[in-house]
Design a protein around this motif. Structure first.
Motif, PDB file in Angstrom:
ATOM      1  N   ASN A  75      24.374 -16.118 -13.365  1.00 29.63           N
ATOM      2  CA  ASN A  75      23.257 -16.231 -14.871  1.00 29.63           C
ATOM      3  C   ASN A  75      22.083 -15.561 -14.620  1.00 29.63           C
ATOM      4  O   ASN A  75      20.843 -15.596 -15.126  1.00 29.63           O
ATOM      5  CB  ASN A  75      23.486 -17.955 -14.962  1.00 29.63           C
ATOM      6  N   GLU A  76      21.367 -15.100 -13.145  1.00 31.57           N
ATOM      7  CA  GLU A  76      19.931 -14.567 -12.757  1.00 31.57           C
ATOM      8  C   GLU A  76      20.006 -12.742 -12.993  1.00 31.57           C
ATOM      9  O   GLU A  76      20.881 -12.493 -12.817  1.00 31.57           O
ATOM     10  CB  GLU A  76      19.593 -15.192 -12.221  1.00 31.57           C
ATOM     11  N   GLN A  77      18.316 -12.691 -13.534  1.00 32.38           N
ATOM     12  CA  GLN A  77      18.162 -11.434 -13.354  1.00 32.38           C
ATOM     13  C   GLN A  77      17.836 -10.722 -11.823  1.00 32.38           C
ATOM     14  O   GLN A  77      17.959 -11.995 -10.793  1.00 32.38           O
ATOM     15  CB  GLN A  77      17.588 -11.158 -13.922  1.00 32.38           C
ATOM     16  N   ILE A  78      19.248 -10.055 -11.436  1.00 30.62           N
ATOM     17  CA  ILE A  78      19.066  -9.636  -9.997  1.00 30.62           C
ATOM     18  C   ILE A  78      18.419  -8.273 -10.326  1.00 30.62           C
ATOM     19  O   ILE A  78      19.081  -7.074 -10.507  1.00 30.62           O
ATOM     20  CB  ILE A  78      20.402 -10.230  -9.331  1.00 30.62           C
ATOM     21  N   LEU A  79      17.902  -7.897  -8.856  1.00 31.86           N
ATOM     22  CA  LEU A  79      17.327  -6.171  -9.263  1.00 31.86           C
ATOM     23  C   LEU A  79      17.392  -5.943  -8.164  1.00 31.86           C
ATOM     24  O   LEU A  79      18.483  -6.210  -7.021  1.00 31.86           O
ATOM     25  CB  LEU A  79      15.398  -6.023  -8.872  1.00 31.86           C
ATOM     26  N   HIS A  80      17.591  -4.165  -8.018  1.00 33.30           N
ATOM     27  CA  HIS A  80      18.373  -3.818  -6.972  1.00 33.30           C
ATOM     28  C   HIS A  80      18.284  -3.359  -5.893  1.00 33.30           C
ATOM     29  O   HIS A  80      16.738  -3.864  -6.058  1.00 33.30           O
ATOM     30  CB  HIS A  80      18.365  -2.267  -7.355  1.00 33.30           C
ATOM     31  N   ILE A 120      16.554  -7.952  -2.049  1.00 28.23           N
ATOM     32  CA  ILE A 120      17.308  -8.057  -3.284  1.00 28.23           C
ATOM     33  C   ILE A 120      16.396  -8.864  -4.121  1.00 28.23           C
ATOM     34  O   ILE A 120      16.284 -10.232  -3.339  1.00 28.23           O
ATOM     35  CB  ILE A 120      18.743  -8.792  -3.263  1.00 28.23           C
ATOM     36  N   GLU A 121      15.592  -8.840  -5.032  1.00 28.80           N
ATOM     37  CA  GLU A 121      14.680 -10.013  -5.644  1.00 28.80           C
ATOM     38  C   GLU A 121      15.240 -10.020  -7.256  1.00 28.80           C
ATOM     39  O   GLU A 121      16.049  -9.217  -8.027  1.00 28.80           O
ATOM     40  CB  GLU A 121      13.521  -8.259  -6.475  1.00 28.80           C
ATOM     41  N   ILE A 122      14.995 -11.412  -7.143  1.00 27.72           N
ATOM     42  CA  ILE A 122      15.355 -12.494  -7.998  1.00 27.72           C
ATOM     43  C   ILE A 122      14.783 -13.169  -8.945  1.00 27.72           C
ATOM     44  O   ILE A 122      13.854 -14.294  -8.568  1.00 27.72           O
ATOM     45  CB  ILE A 122      16.665 -13.435  -7.924  1.00 27.72           C
ATOM     46  N   PRO A 123      13.812 -11.662 -10.216  1.00 30.07           N
ATOM     47  CA  PRO A 123      12.518 -12.678 -10.900  1.00 30.07           C
ATOM     48  C   PRO A 123      12.534 -13.752 -11.740  1.00 30.07           C
ATOM     49  O   PRO A 123      11.667 -14.794 -12.156  1.00 30.07           O
ATOM     50  CB  PRO A 123      12.145 -11.488 -11.643  1.00 30.07           C
ATOM     51  N   THR A 124      14.527 -14.338 -12.366  1.00 25.38           N
ATOM     52  CA  THR A 124      13.534 -15.164 -12.733  1.00 25.38           C
ATOM     53  C   THR A 124      13.843 -16.818 -12.005  1.00 25.38           C
ATOM     54  O   THR A 124      13.691 -18.164 -13.001  1.00 25.38           O
ATOM     55  CB  THR A 124      15.034 -15.151 -13.460  1.00 25.38           C
ATOM     56  N   ILE A 125      14.274 -16.566 -10.838  1.00 28.71           N
ATOM     57  CA  ILE A 125      14.143 -17.614 -10.353  1.00 28.71           C
ATOM     58  C   ILE A 125      12.679 -17.306  -9.330  1.00 28.71           C
ATOM     59  O   ILE A 125      12.444 -16.396  -8.991  1.00 28.71           O
ATOM     60  CB  ILE A 125      15.014 -17.916  -9.142  1.00 28.71           C
ATOM     61  N   ARG A 126      11.588 -17.920  -9.940  1.00 27.09           N
ATOM     62  CA  ARG A 126      10.200 -18.032  -9.554  1.00 27.09           C
ATOM     63  C   ARG A 126       9.246 -19.458  -9.362  1.00 27.09           C
ATOM     64  O   ARG A 126       9.549 -20.594  -9.985  1.00 27.09           O
ATOM     65  CB  ARG A 126       9.495 -16.722 -10.268  1.00 27.09           C
ATOM     66  N   THR A 137      13.828 -14.258  -3.274  1.00 30.22           N
ATOM     67  CA  THR A 137      14.053 -12.705  -2.565  1.00 30.22           C
ATOM     68  C   THR A 137      15.152 -12.973  -0.785  1.00 30.22           C
ATOM     69  O   THR A 137      14.870 -13.684  -0.472  1.00 30.22           O
ATOM     70  CB  THR A 137      12.931 -12.437  -2.345  1.00 30.22           C
ATOM     71  N   ILE A 138      16.054 -12.016  -1.352  1.00 29.03           N
ATOM     72  CA  ILE A 138      17.611 -12.169  -0.312  1.00 29.03           C
ATOM     73  C   ILE A 138      17.364 -11.326   0.677  1.00 29.03           C
ATOM     74  O   ILE A 138      17.018  -9.845  -0.422  1.00 29.03           O
ATOM     75  CB  ILE A 138      18.694 -12.377  -0.839  1.00 29.03           C
TER      76      ILE A 138
END
Length: 326
Positions: A75-80, A120-126, A137-138
């Protein structure tokens, strides 16, 4: 339950149409950026020499991690993925075997890269530390040099995987031991995904964020910082017996020099007017210098940057002294 069922692909929410995980480099030394398309379509896949079976490729590693991330954070934004590679292994097609290198056409060249790092960055979890936005970031590191490719397939292949935060002021990675596996072993993609899943689901972001926030509660005087830099340069020349009794410091002279330089020059993490510097800023000077590490040591040194800084916190809290400050 089979892994393929557990990790049924989920729709990924991506910022814009194609936004990569970081606009700036997260590692610099001896690396170059690479798109996922190039990795998937333009790179050879190494094989085990004795049976010609393929390794778990860089693209397999990245896509496996991305699939797990999609499952856990659906359910989060996941960047390339942002990808950096080093140590190219070059070749040529058979029809070009007699050509001088300078005359090779592009379609006659082959290549793959021995070492690769990605995030891989998840900017909605910050969260925020001292005005710095930290995004979850993973990522991971793969080096074929750690695998015995001169044998038959069947043994474990080696990976490094982390989950932590990236400081968006500088793209420094905040990695600590509870979110890092430095020697993940797997002999197939299913095993690899299971272990990545275990790392991500066991990770406690709140604990790391509290530890990072705590760095803001402590500062070094100019004299203490100068002593730390001087002792850090002496550390690598200590007798082995003495070194074993001290906190580990895996940074070399050139990186310690960068920390010293940026104490004066870094726009975001330099000293205060009175020469003092918070341990949050000190930590970021170390993680900034770590961007000059080679891929092989990058994540290990990132973990060491926190452990070393935290050892200074513990010394200041206990008031029992620390060799690097005395």
């Amino acid at each position: 339950m089979e892994l393929q069922t557990l990790f049924k692909p989920q729709p990924t929410l991506v910022l814009d149409n194609y936004q990569v995980s970081t606009d700036n480099v997260f590692i610099q030394a001896n690396t170059e950026p690479m798109s996922m398309y190039d990795v998937e379509h333009n790179h050879l896949i190494p094989v085990y020499v004795k049976d010609n079976e393929p390794v778990i490729s860089h693209q397999d590693f990245i896509n496996s991690t991305l699939e797990v991330v999609n499952h856990v954070y659906k359910n989060e934004q996941i960047l390339h993925p942002a990808i950096r590679v080093s140590h190219p292994i070059k070749g040529r097609t058979p029809e070009a075997k007699d050509k001088p290198a300078k005359d090779l056409l592009e379609h006659e060249k082959t290549i793959y890269y021995e070492r690769m790092a990605f995030v891989i960055e998840i900017p909605t979890i910050r969260d925020n530390v001292n005005g710095n936005t930290l995004n979850l970031t993973i990522g991971g590191v793969k080096s074929y040099s750690l695998d015995n490719l001169y044998s038959k397939k069947g043994g474990d292949e080696h990976f490094k995987v982390f989950i932590g935060f990236q400081n968006k002021v500088c793209c420094n990675l905040c990695v600590w031991s509870d979110g890092f596996v430095g020697n993940l072993k797997a002999n197939n993609v299913n095993q690899l995904m299971q272990q990545i899943y275990k790392l991500i689901t066991n990770y406690r972001a709140e604990q790391q964020l509290l530890a990072l926030q705590n760095l803001m509660n402590y500062s070094l005087t100019e004299h203490q910082f100068a002593t730390l830099i001087g002792k850090s340069k002496l550390y690598n020349y200590l007798p082995v017996k003495e070194k074993k009794e001290l906190p580990l410091l895996s940074f070399g002279d050139s990186q310690i020099n960068m920390v010293a330089r940026d104490y004066y020059q870094d726009k975001s993490f330099c000293r205060n007017d009175d020469g003092s510097i918070s341990l949050w800023n000190t930590y970021n000077l170390f993680t900034g210098a770590n961007k000059q590490s080679y891929i092989d040591t990058f994540l290990d040194r990132g973990v060491n940057a926190f452990d070393f800084t935290n050892s200074v916190v513990q010394a200041l809290e206990s008031k029992q002294g620390n060799w690097f400050l005395n």
